[in-house]
Motif scaffolding. Sequence first.
Motif, mmCIF file in Angstrom:
data_model
loop_
_atom_site.group_PDB
_atom_site.id
_atom_site.type_symbol
_atom_site.label_atom_id
_atom_site.label_comp_id
_atom_site.label_asym_id
_atom_site.label_seq_id
_atom_site.Cartn_x
_atom_site.Cartn_y
_atom_site.Cartn_z
ATOM 1 N N LYS A 68 1.009 -1.149 0.322
ATOM 2 C CA LYS A 68 0.192 -0.077 -0.458
ATOM 3 C C LYS A 68 1.005 1.273 -0.204
ATOM 4 O O LYS A 68 0.433 1.903 -0.719
ATOM 5 C CB LYS A 68 -0.624 -0.119 1.137
ATOM 6 N N SER A 129 -8.524 -5.599 0.602
ATOM 7 C CA SER A 129 -8.505 -5.528 2.045
ATOM 8 C C SER A 129 -9.581 -5.870 2.422
ATOM 9 O O SER A 129 -10.371 -6.476 3.786
ATOM 10 C CB SER A 129 -7.259 -4.673 3.066
ATOM 11 N N ARG A 132 -10.832 -8.713 2.081
ATOM 12 C CA ARG A 132 -10.359 -9.422 3.207
ATOM 13 C C ARG A 132 -10.501 -9.852 4.494
ATOM 14 O O ARG A 132 -11.279 -10.588 5.453
ATOM 15 C CB ARG A 132 -8.455 -9.769 3.369
ATOM 16 N N GLN A 133 -11.047 -8.079 4.613
ATOM 17 C CA GLN A 133 -11.671 -7.682 6.503
ATOM 18 C C GLN A 133 -13.007 -8.486 6.601
ATOM 19 O O GLN A 133 -13.129 -8.953 7.377
ATOM 20 C CB GLN A 133 -12.005 -6.517 6.271
#
Length: 142
Positions: A68, A129, A132-133
């Motif tokens: 990132k 992300s 995924r969270q």
Amino acid sequence: MKQGILFGATAIAFGVLVSLLSFVLLPFCSGHGDMIMRCQKTSSVDGIIGIVIAIFGIAYIAIPKAQKALSAAVIAGGVFSALVPAVIVGVCAAPHMHCHSISSPVLQITGIVIALVGIANSIYLLNRSITRQETLNESNHT
């Protein structure tokens, strides 16, 4: 992992391209005697920025946990690469000179494309992300 290699390789290629454009391919003024012209400085600065962007691409592949931040660094490199010939250093004021009519626009467009590719990659990383969270949250609730 494939995405990391793809973006890293793209950043390396763009960095090398900017350096080649700045140091070899694009016409920049050679100066008059001992006088160093702005376009020579632009060539040097943009060439160094290209090397830095390529290094960010290598680091992007080598350090997955920093993707990132390195994606943001590539965006910044692209923005700076575009701004150097336009605002930060500049080129000759004479519109008929090659550095003004060819080199500056090419470096600006290349820098903008680098920044846009970096933005697209940052959006991809953000979506990945978030997904995924959400997956982790769903597995914790069951």
